[in-house]
Write an enzyme that holds these catalytic residues in place. Structure first.
Site, short mmCIF file in Angstrom:
data_model
loop_
_atom_site.label_atom_id
_atom_site.label_comp_id
_atom_site.label_asym_id
_atom_site.label_seq_id
_atom_site.Cartn_x
_atom_site.Cartn_y
_atom_site.Cartn_z
N ARG A 103 0.86 -1.18 0.00
CA ARG A 103 0.00 0.00 0.00
C ARG A 103 0.90 1.23 0.00
O ARG A 103 2.12 1.10 0.05
CB ARG A 103 -0.94 -0.02 1.21
CG ARG A 103 -0.22 0.11 2.54
CD ARG A 103 -1.24 0.06 3.67
NE ARG A 103 -0.59 0.31 4.95
CZ ARG A 103 -1.19 0.18 6.13
NH1 ARG A 103 -2.44 -0.22 6.18
NH2 ARG A 103 -0.55 0.43 7.23
N ASN A 141 -5.40 7.34 4.50
CA ASN A 141 -5.07 6.57 5.70
C ASN A 141 -3.64 6.87 6.10
O ASN A 141 -2.72 6.70 5.30
CB ASN A 141 -5.21 5.07 5.43
CG ASN A 141 -5.09 4.25 6.69
OD1 ASN A 141 -5.97 4.32 7.56
ND2 ASN A 141 -4.01 3.51 6.84
N GLU A 142 -3.48 7.36 7.29
CA GLU A 142 -2.15 7.56 7.87
C GLU A 142 -1.17 8.19 6.86
O GLU A 142 -0.19 7.56 6.44
CB GLU A 142 -1.59 6.22 8.38
CG GLU A 142 -2.40 5.67 9.53
CD GLU A 142 -1.77 4.43 10.16
OE1 GLU A 142 -0.93 3.78 9.52
OE2 GLU A 142 -2.11 4.14 11.33
N GLU A 300 -8.07 4.31 15.61
CA GLU A 300 -7.66 2.91 15.46
C GLU A 300 -6.81 2.50 16.65
O GLU A 300 -5.90 3.23 17.06
CB GLU A 300 -6.74 2.73 14.25
CG GLU A 300 -7.38 2.61 12.93
CD GLU A 300 -6.33 2.33 11.85
OE1 GLU A 300 -5.34 1.61 12.12
OE2 GLU A 300 -6.49 2.86 10.76
N GLU A 348 -1.89 -8.44 6.43
CA GLU A 348 -2.09 -8.30 7.88
C GLU A 348 -3.07 -9.35 8.40
O GLU A 348 -3.92 -9.08 9.23
CB GLU A 348 -2.60 -6.88 8.17
CG GLU A 348 -1.54 -5.84 7.84
CD GLU A 348 -1.96 -4.41 8.19
OE1 GLU A 348 -3.18 -4.14 8.20
OE2 GLU A 348 -1.07 -3.60 8.46
N PHE A 350 -3.00 -11.69 10.43
CA PHE A 350 -3.09 -12.03 11.86
C PHE A 350 -3.32 -10.80 12.74
O PHE A 350 -3.21 -10.89 13.96
CB PHE A 350 -1.86 -12.80 12.32
CG PHE A 350 -1.88 -14.24 11.86
CD1 PHE A 350 -2.79 -15.13 12.39
CD2 PHE A 350 -1.01 -14.68 10.88
CE1 PHE A 350 -2.83 -16.45 11.97
CE2 PHE A 350 -1.03 -16.00 10.45
CZ PHE A 350 -1.95 -16.89 10.99
N HIS A 351 -3.61 -9.65 12.14
CA HIS A 351 -3.93 -8.49 12.98
C HIS A 351 -5.29 -8.72 13.65
O HIS A 351 -6.19 -9.31 13.06
CB HIS A 351 -3.94 -7.21 12.15
CG HIS A 351 -2.56 -6.69 11.89
ND1 HIS A 351 -2.18 -5.41 12.19
CD2 HIS A 351 -1.47 -7.30 11.40
CE1 HIS A 351 -0.91 -5.26 11.88
NE2 HIS A 351 -0.45 -6.39 11.40
C1 GLA Z 1 -2.48 1.11 10.83
C2 GLA Z 1 -3.33 1.21 9.59
C3 GLA Z 1 -4.23 0.06 9.40
C4 GLA Z 1 -3.55 -1.22 9.76
C5 GLA Z 1 -3.10 -1.17 11.17
C6 GLA Z 1 -2.47 -2.47 11.60
O1 GLA Z 1 -2.88 1.85 11.86
O2 GLA Z 1 -4.05 2.41 9.49
O3 GLA Z 1 -4.63 0.04 8.05
O4 GLA Z 1 -2.46 -1.43 8.91
O5 GLA Z 1 -2.14 -0.15 11.29
O6 GLA Z 1 -2.05 -2.47 12.89
#
Ligand code: GLA
Length: 655
Positions: A103, A141-142, A300, A348, A350-351
């Protein structure tokens, strides 16, 4: 009160959606972030949109009364985009052009990326402007991607021209006389790409500032078109903190309708509670500069897992709820999670999630249901404002500047210093804001300035005004040493603050990893020490051993109606806590409740004559805290003392 998280229906067949919405309803979910990484589904080919699936899930959510933070998917352009516009893929410092396959594979300075991002955001705004589920816009996002390509170089030069006007001024600011870096043509100026030895620190610093502004411009153009379509719907983006993030979040605060942060503690033990409190108080500090003030949102966090360097840790039962209430205690509009349902595959896989791989018949989902109930119960407390009369300053450009190579110690870390100051106050039960700048110190009785390396004249003037007006200022080593261009202020450290502090520092003595220094009051310091001359300040403690024995270590200087303290070493935690506690007491500021057992966190939210006392018991034993009123979590009356079980919480309406 917002409760929910990232929801990725595009990862699941539609027959799972009905179950999702039903499980959300049972858990009293109020908000889900939809579409964050769905660009390839929303626009499968250039200009061809597929909104049908999004229509269907938004309709379902609206029918269930669940709000949507509708995301623009611009953090992850689809593969067709990068093939059509290879120039919009990011290039790293070594000149390697990265590929899609993860990403954040975009360059924010690439016109093709920017216009594609605007187009998809505009299409979403057009389609969903009147949708009943739309509660919030979640842009991107971020933000935090860096690129070093030629398009970025051009944008960097434009930014530098605007900042400096002409090359002479840039040469002076960047000290290009050093190592023959003098520029005679703008075309020679580049991003700090891989080079032979140490890079120019001001070039690196300005590149970060530029990247922050460039990403902000990308955010603002999306925000503006969303606002134009839906003037009543707030727009935000989720902030992330990290060494890799070239974003000056304090400057961004004015542009977001609600400061929203992602927070993933890096520690699985009790230190994570302190880290989370720091992140919350930082978000609240940033929110002072945002239209949404004083609210902010934990956008988050992980329901279950904590990642440390070597492995994933499972959170113990009850921790998710306690941590969520702790965020609310510190001003969050609720608790949002990454993520709603754990994916079957992808990077991700296993998140953790509110609905884990095990499905709803699981501890985590049951805890989510409980948490939804708890958040609904404490909703009235959202009206309360967190009062903090102490501010810890965390300045992101100073943190960046202190990460330059070639400084006197590789262990200098402004973020860590700010965390230490905050932790010292947290451990004494004193509520603090963590603020991102010195422009607005109104309302604070005490300001702590830990390692604020860069200091412009106007910032130094703001600190002087604060102290003269009666403020208590605590400054630690390396603050004010450099100007805003990371050039040393000569004549003795700490340059800009010498007169205010009444000290002149002649030399630094960085300490070895395992070394410490004793001070005359029995405390110790590590990491750093310096040759301090008191030029007006009173010596509070001196170095008691080593080459500095007998010289000042901690000083205080009365200026106008206030006091400016200087701490020239990194005090051990207890000593630091004692000092800040004493300074706060001098200023008439105390803990929310005195003599709390270690690990018990207490915060008040207040409005008018109503107040709510949040008690978060992070310990393994029951605790008792003085309070009277009603515990919103249980509905039980509280008469003089609230007993909170090990690992539990209470929210007492005390007024
Ligand atoms: C970040 C992202 C999410 C995801 C989480 C995983 O905060 O914004 O998309 O990748 O981390 O912990």
């Amino acid at each position: 009160m917002f409760f929910g998280g990232d929801y990725n229906p595009e990862q699941w067949p539609e027959d799972v959606w009905a179950q999702d919405v039903e499980l959300m309803r049972r858990a009293r979910v109020t908000l889900v972030t939809v579409g964050v990484f769905a660009w390839a589904r929303l626009e499968p080919a250039p200009g061809r949109h597929d909104f049908g699936w999004l229509d269907r899930i938004l309709d379902r959510l609206a029918d269930a009364g669940i709000g949507v933070a509708l995301a623009t998917p611009t953090a992850s352009p689809p593969p067709w985009f990068s093939l059509a516009h290879p120039e919009a893929l990011p290039v790293d410092a070594a000149g390697v052009r990265l590929s899609h396959g993860s990403r954040d594979t975009y360059c924010a300075s690439a016109p093709a990326y920017r216009s594609a991002a605007r187009r998809i955001a505009a299409a979403l705004a057009q389609r969903y402007r009147d949708h009943p589920a739309l509660a919030l816009w979640h842009v991107h996002n971020e933000y935090g991607t860096t690129c070093h390509c030629d398009l970025t170089a051009e944008a960097f030069r434009r930014w530098l021209r605007h900042r400096y006007g002409d090359l002479d001024t840039l040469n002076d600011a960047w000290t290009t006389a050093f190592w023959s870096q003098h520029y005679t043509d703008w075309a020679q100026v580049r991003p700090p790409r891989a080079t032979q030895y140490l890079p120019n620190p001001t070039q690196v610093l300005d590149f970060r500032r530029f990247t922050s502004d460039e990403l902000l411009a990308a955010y603002v153009e999306q925000r503006d078109l969303l606002r134009a379509a839906t003037p009543g719907v707030p727009v935000t983006t989720n902030y992330v903190l990290g060494d890799w993030v070239p974003v000056d979040h304090a400057r961004w605060a004015a542009e977001v309708d609600l400061v929203a942060i992602d927070h993933y503690p890096s520690d699985a033990g009790p230190a994570a509670e302190e880290e989370a409190a720091f992140a919350a108080d930082l978000a609240r500090g940033w929110a002072r500069g945002s239209p949404g003030r004083p609210d902010w949102l934990l956008m988050e966090t992980a329901p279950n897992l904590v990642y440390t360097a070597d492995r994933m840790h499972t959170k113990e039962p009850g921790r998710m709820a306690r941590n969520s209430l702790a965020a609310v205690a510190r001003g969050s509009r609720g608790a949002m999670f990454f993520q709603w349902r754990a994916p079957r595959g992808g990077a991700e896989l296993f998140h953790s999630a509110l609905v884990p791989h095990a499905g709803p018949d699981s501890r985590v989902y049951r805890e989510a249901v409980e948490l939804g109930d708890r958040l609904a119960r404490v909703a009235p407390a959202a009206a309360g404002v967190v009062e903090a009369r102490v501010a810890v300053v965390y300045d992101e450009p100073s943190a960046w500047a202190l990460r330059a190579r070639g400084l006197p110690s590789t262990r200098l870390d402004h973020l860590d210093d700010a965390r230490r100051a905050h932790r010292a106050l947290w451990r004494r039960g004193i509520t603090a804001d963590v603020v991102g700048g010195l422009d607005d110190l109104s309302g604070y009785a005490v300001v702590v300035l830990p390692g604020h390396y860069l200091m412009a004249d106007r910032q130094a003037a703001a600190l002087r005004a604060f102290v003269e007006a009666g403020g208590q200022l605590v400054v630690t080593y390396l603050s004010g040493v450099a100007d805003e261009h990371a050039r040393i202020r000569t004549g003795g450290y700490p340059g800009a603050l010498r007169d205010l502090l009444g000290v002149r520092v002649e030399e630094f003595h960085p300490l070895a990893v395992d070394a410490s220094v004793k001070l005359s009051d029995g405390t110790t310091g590590d990491l750093w020490s310096e040759t301090v001359h008191a030029t007006g300040a009173r010596v509070v403690a001196s170095y008691a051993d080593g080459v500095l024995a007998g010289r000042p270590a901690v000083t205080r200087h009365t200026v106008g109606a206030g006091t400016a303290w200087y701490v020239s070493t990194r005090l051990a935690d207890d000593a630091y806590a004692d000092l800040l506690h004493a300074v706060a007491a001098d200023a008439g500021v105390g803990p929310v409740r005195p003599d709390l057992p270690p690990g018990v966190e207490v915060v008040t939210r207040r409005t008018g004559d109503r107040s709510w006392l949040f008690v978060l018991n992070h310990t393994a034993t029951v605790c008792e805290v003085a309070a009277s009123g009603v515990d919103l979590l249980t509905g039980a009356p509280v008469d003089g003392v609230v007993r909170v079980p090990a690992g539990g919480s209470a929210v007492v309406r005390t007024g």
